[in-house]
Design an enzyme around this catalytic site. Sequence first.
Site, short mmCIF file in Angstrom:
data_model
loop_
_atom_site.label_atom_id
_atom_site.label_comp_id
_atom_site.label_asym_id
_atom_site.label_seq_id
_atom_site.Cartn_x
_atom_site.Cartn_y
_atom_site.Cartn_z
CB SER A 109 -8.07 0.63 5.90
OG SER A 109 -8.76 1.83 5.81
CE LYS A 154 -3.76 2.05 2.76
NZ LYS A 154 -4.61 1.87 3.96
CB SER A 209 -7.97 3.69 3.15
OG SER A 209 -7.11 3.03 4.05
N1 GLN Z 1 -12.90 3.88 6.84
C1 GLN Z 1 -12.15 4.23 8.00
C2 GLN Z 1 -11.75 5.69 7.95
O1 GLN Z 1 -12.00 6.29 6.95
C3 GLN Z 1 -10.98 3.33 8.17
C4 GLN Z 1 -9.72 3.83 7.63
C5 GLN Z 1 -8.53 2.96 7.90
O2 GLN Z 1 -8.63 1.90 8.52
N2 GLN Z 1 -7.37 3.45 7.50
O3 GLN Z 1 -11.21 6.21 8.89
#
Ligand code: GLN
Length: 477
Positions: A178, A79, A154
Amino acid sequence: MLLIEFSSIEQYHAQLEEGSITCVQAVEHYLSRIADTRHLNAFVHVYKEKALAKAKELDEYRKKGTPIGKLHGVVIGLKDVICYKDHPVTAASGILKDFTSIYSATAVERLIKEEAIIIGNLNCDEFAMGSTNENSTYGKVLNALDETRVPGGSSGGSAVAVQAGLCMVSLGSDTGGSVRQPADFCGIIGLKPTYGRISRYGLIAYASSFDQIGIFGNNVKDVALLLEVMAGPDEFDSTVSLKEVPAYTRQLSSDKKYRFAYFKEALDHPGIDPEISKAIASKIEELKSQGHIAEKVDFDLLDYIVPAYYVLTTAEASSNLSRYDGIKFGYRTANPGIELTEFYKQTRSAGFGKEVKRRIMLGTFVLSAGYYDAYFTRAQKVRKLLTDKIQLIFRDFDFILLPTSPVTAFKTGEKMDDPIAMYLADIYTVMANLVGVPAISIPLFKHSNGMPFGLQVMANRFDEVSLLQVSNKLLQD
Ligand code: GLN
């Protein structure tokens, strides 16, 4: 070119050993798959020459009969928030445009030491903030199973890379879901280890007391192997536990009878797709019929966890992201002759995207003198209550079962104008990060709309052994 049918690292290693494939052929295969699926937009950069050169080196090394590393020739994507020395890393943000890592994350160093091949870095939401991979300076990523849908976020690029067979396994980061939520949307396995199991050194910070590197894979053994390689103490991250790292891959089978807890409030929540709650309810019945214990536990904190998560993570993000000021690294405004405050303002206004700015402002607000107690302190209290409650549950149960997401993969653009609706969809994943426990999404179900969805299993802190064992069992049944 040889088309390879990848099913597991073990099988790949057997093929390397018998000589039916080489690392170069494997890399060539993935490079051609990546080229054929450019429109999915999963990769930000592909390290074609370096990956091929590394593969060649490994093939020669193997020919000499030297014992091979645990990840010999395994093709891995990272990532775009994980540093790999001398390679680009930007957190999919304009503010880190053209930035190159000056060191490698500890996790990456450990993969390389076991002879892995890093094939490229993967698209994601800017600074890992989002649930759809639509907040990226590189544009959205498409779900390979239905290109009108998002892959989740994400770590959307990391999920699609495994889903579409563009690498063997990939790394993401999980601050509030994410890794698990995109795994759920894409029909693969996504593991978020215990907070403090894998070093965060070299992982670009979003919310430091929540962030963990997570793993995407097609089978439990591959995921277990990556965890085994990456986990464990690191002098560069004092939050990593000193606990010994078990040999996860050697403890994957078990015929234990487990004790599962589940929350009625979660399965009856007004926001959940009834097909998802029904599938999980019948899985629970099935587990009981196999002799496991599965019991309903009262859980009245469900509606507080998303607000607490967003207060605490935006607060940490507002502090973490203050370093992107245009002075030390990354993008800086080209406007000459402006005074310093104006320079910061222009740099940050142009460099960050909309969602990141929203979160910096939210976080600054909840930390401001007049509102600190009303928001930040209160959210910390919720975190403590939640932690105590979950610890109590783990006194009587081995696992907590939850949906991973209340819905299957959204249509592209569906939630972009309604950030609150998007945040609320994180209801089942943020808990594991608030409490620091490990959790996994296992691809067990298929919706009538054709999309996959997973079962989320949470275990007690540092009990990845049981978590991986039960995942293996659930997938084999
Ligand atoms: N969807 C969550 C957020 O937007 C999780 C993001 C993540 O785990 N990096 O914060």
